[in-house]
Motif scaffolding. Structure first.
Motif, PDB file in Angstrom:
ATOM      1  N   LEU A 256       0.846  -1.193   0.000  1.00 24.74           N
ATOM      2  CA  LEU A 256       0.000   0.000   0.000  1.00 24.74           C
ATOM      3  C   LEU A 256       0.879   1.240   0.000  1.00 24.74           C
ATOM      4  CD1 LEU A 256      -2.737  -0.934   2.644  1.00 24.74           C
ATOM      5  CD2 LEU A 256      -2.845  -1.178   0.169  1.00 24.74           C
ATOM      6  N   TYR A 257       0.419   2.253  -0.683  1.00 26.31           N
ATOM      7  CA  TYR A 257       1.174   3.509  -0.736  1.00 26.31           C
ATOM      8  C   TYR A 257       0.553   4.552   0.187  1.00 26.31           C
ATOM      9  CZ  TYR A 257       4.632   2.543  -4.325  1.00 26.31           C
ATOM     10  OH  TYR A 257       5.726   2.066  -5.006  1.00 26.31           O
ATOM     11  N   THR A 258       1.426   5.323   0.843  1.00 23.56           N
ATOM     12  CA  THR A 258       0.965   6.396   1.725  1.00 23.56           C
ATOM     13  C   THR A 258       0.346   7.516   0.886  1.00 23.56           C
ATOM     14  OG1 THR A 258       3.124   7.491   1.667  1.00 23.56           O
ATOM     15  CG2 THR A 258       2.758   5.859   3.415  1.00 23.56           C
ATOM     16  N   SER A 259      -0.276   8.468   1.567  1.00 20.00           N
ATOM     17  CA  SER A 259      -0.970   9.550   0.867  1.00 20.00           C
ATOM     18  C   SER A 259      -0.020  10.488   0.130  1.00 20.00           C
ATOM     19  CB  SER A 259      -1.815  10.349   1.861  1.00 20.00           C
ATOM     20  OG  SER A 259      -0.974  10.996   2.806  1.00 20.00           O
ATOM     21  N   GLY A 260       1.204  10.591   0.641  1.00 18.97           N
ATOM     22  CA  GLY A 260       2.144  11.523   0.022  1.00 18.97           C
ATOM     23  C   GLY A 260       1.997  12.943   0.518  1.00 18.97           C
ATOM     24  N   SER A 261       1.289  13.118   1.641  1.00 19.22           N
ATOM     25  CA  SER A 261       1.059  14.465   2.167  1.00 19.22           C
ATOM     26  C   SER A 261       2.335  15.125   2.671  1.00 19.22           C
ATOM     27  CB  SER A 261       0.022  14.414   3.295  1.00 19.22           C
ATOM     28  OG  SER A 261       0.452  13.537   4.329  1.00 19.22           O
ATOM     29  N   THR A 262       3.366  14.325   2.956  1.00 21.58           N
ATOM     30  CA  THR A 262       4.636  14.887   3.439  1.00 21.58           C
ATOM     31  C   THR A 262       5.770  14.643   2.446  1.00 21.58           C
ATOM     32  OG1 THR A 262       5.100  12.840   4.683  1.00 21.58           O
ATOM     33  CG2 THR A 262       3.973  14.619   5.855  1.00 21.58           C
ATOM     34  N   GLY A 263       5.416  14.498   1.178  1.00 22.81           N
ATOM     35  CA  GLY A 263       6.417  14.211   0.157  1.00 22.81           C
ATOM     36  C   GLY A 263       5.866  13.195  -0.824  1.00 22.81           C
ATOM     37  N   ASN A 264       6.748  12.524  -1.536  1.00 23.72           N
ATOM     38  CA  ASN A 264       6.292  11.496  -2.463  1.00 23.72           C
ATOM     39  C   ASN A 264       5.683  10.314  -1.704  1.00 23.72           C
ATOM     40  OD1 ASN A 264       7.107  12.842  -4.794  1.00 23.72           O
ATOM     41  ND2 ASN A 264       9.191  12.010  -4.666  1.00 23.72           N
ATOM     42  N   PRO A 265       4.606   9.714  -2.240  1.00 24.46           N
ATOM     43  CA  PRO A 265       4.025   8.528  -1.597  1.00 24.46           C
ATOM     44  C   PRO A 265       5.073   7.430  -1.451  1.00 24.46           C
ATOM     45  CG  PRO A 265       2.577   9.364  -3.312  1.00 24.46           C
ATOM     46  CD  PRO A 265       3.872  10.116  -3.450  1.00 24.46           C
ATOM     47  N   LYS A 266       4.973   6.684  -0.367  1.00 24.81           N
ATOM     48  CA  LYS A 266       5.945   5.608  -0.105  1.00 24.81           C
ATOM     49  C   LYS A 266       5.216   4.279  -0.005  1.00 24.81           C
ATOM     50  CE  LYS A 266       8.827   8.867   2.471  1.00 24.81           C
ATOM     51  NZ  LYS A 266       7.933  10.005   2.120  1.00 24.81           N
ATOM     52  N   GLY A 267       5.782   3.267  -0.624  1.00 25.56           N
ATOM     53  CA  GLY A 267       5.187   1.943  -0.588  1.00 25.56           C
ATOM     54  C   GLY A 267       5.464   1.253   0.739  1.00 25.56           C
ATOM     55  N   VAL A 268       4.412   0.748   1.370  1.00 23.69           N
ATOM     56  CA  VAL A 268       4.541   0.024   2.639  1.00 23.69           C
ATOM     57  C   VAL A 268       4.318  -1.461   2.357  1.00 23.69           C
ATOM     58  CG1 VAL A 268       3.686  -0.210   4.994  1.00 23.69           C
ATOM     59  CG2 VAL A 268       3.656   2.029   3.870  1.00 23.69           C
ATOM     60  N   LEU A 269       5.268  -2.289   2.767  1.00 25.09           N
ATOM     61  CA  LEU A 269       5.225  -3.719   2.475  1.00 25.09           C
ATOM     62  C   LEU A 269       4.568  -4.470   3.629  1.00 25.09           C
ATOM     63  CD1 LEU A 269       8.891  -4.082   1.139  1.00 25.09           C
ATOM     64  CD2 LEU A 269       6.845  -3.389  -0.122  1.00 25.09           C
TER      65      LEU A 269
END
Length: 305
Positions: A256-269
């Motif tokens: 799942l990817y984060t919202s990106g509200s604090t930068g680029n979205p990050k993939g969470v494994l």
């Protein structure tokens, strides 16, 4: 003045305790001196606080007073609020969460088990139609075998963009049965974010269905293969038996990817062990059995949904 010693010349004075039954403030503490001791009482609004909560506040206040009396020179930050018994309960008692469960089984293995023991019963219900455990398992097996033939490897990330439907569930299960991890993409996701997810995750395959195929292809690159889950003829020739891919609790289940509200979205494994742990806890916590029906309320891009 000691309130037990009220003397007025020519009058006999006797204390009378009166309780109006109405709290003047949300929370109020009264203190008094009586026979060389300090007493206190707490008045509170019952609509806001329970008796047990206020009693706990009283014990905490007494704990603070005791600490100050024992060591008047200590700084405020050094004063303990809770007793040793409460501290032990917080640190030890509430953390006794060990249970005798087998976390080694993946969700796919658990579904295969259900397909074996109660395959004729409904696994998924959608728009007045149902899919049995056996049908779900077999159709997912066919798609999983197709993915394996395309060269999919264990822990590889495979994208899926689908509206809520039978094929969405089949696709999710198929990806995991192939030993891969699924990356769910909500069809209403803005195009710029979809392109970022596809590029950042490095996926080579996306599963979708007829209505969304063109949208996915427009967002992706020529290196990404897009397959239609509704194309029954594509998967019909593959065996319905379980692929037999052995999954370890530390293997990837989904991304799942984060919202990106604090930068680029990050993939969470997220791993199979974590997902199994969550689902077994939920079943135990809410007393779920084979008669329960669970409503799929949230989007499948929301964690544990």
């Amino acid at each position: 003045r000691d309130r037990s010693q009220l003397i007025i010349r020519g009058l006999d004075v006797q204390r009378y305790d009166f309780h109006s039954g109405i709290a003047k403030f949300d929370l109020m503490m009264q203190t008094w001196e009586e026979q060389g001791k300090i007493g206190f009482a707490i008045e509170y609004a019952t609509a806001l606080f329970t008796a047990s909560t206020v009693e706990r506040m009283g014990r905490h206040f007494q704990q603070i007073v005791d600490e100050i009396l024992q060591s008047p020179d200590q700084q405020i930050r050094e004063i303990g609020l809770i007793s040793m018994e409460e501290e032990h309960l917080l640190r030890e008692g509430f953390n006794q969460t060990q249970v005798n469960e087998d976390w080694s089984q993946s969700v796919t293995a658990l579904i295969e088990e259900q397909a074996s023991v109660r395959g004729h019963e409904s696994a998924v219900v959608w728009e007045g139609q149902s899919l049995t455990y056996r049908e779900l398992n077999e159709r997912a097996n066919q798609v999983a075998r197709f993915l394996l033939e395309q060269g999919c490897e264990k822990n590889q990330i495979v994208g899926i963009m689908a509206e809520r439907s039978f094929v969405m569930i089949i696709g999710l299960l198929a990806i995991e049965k192939a030993g891969c991890a699924y990356l769910p993409i909500d069809p209403i996701t803005p195009g710029e974010r979809i392109q970022y997810l596809l590029e950042d995750s490095g996926i080579r395959i996306v599963l979708s269905h007829t209505e969304l195929i063109d949208k996915v292809r427009a967002m992706g690159t020529t290196e990404i293969a897009v397959y239609d889950l509704e194309d029954a003829a594509r998967y019909a020739s593959y065996e319905c038996t379980n692929p037999g891919i052995q999954l370890h609790p530390d293997d990837l289940a989904y991304v799942l990817y984060t919202s990106g509200s604090t930068g680029n979205p990050k993939g969470v494994l997220l791993t199979h062990g974590g997902m199994t742990n969550r689902l077994r806890w939920m079943a135990d916590q809410y007393g779920m059995d084979d008669k329960e029906v669970v409503l799929q309320k949230t989007t499948y891009t929301f964690d544990v949904s």
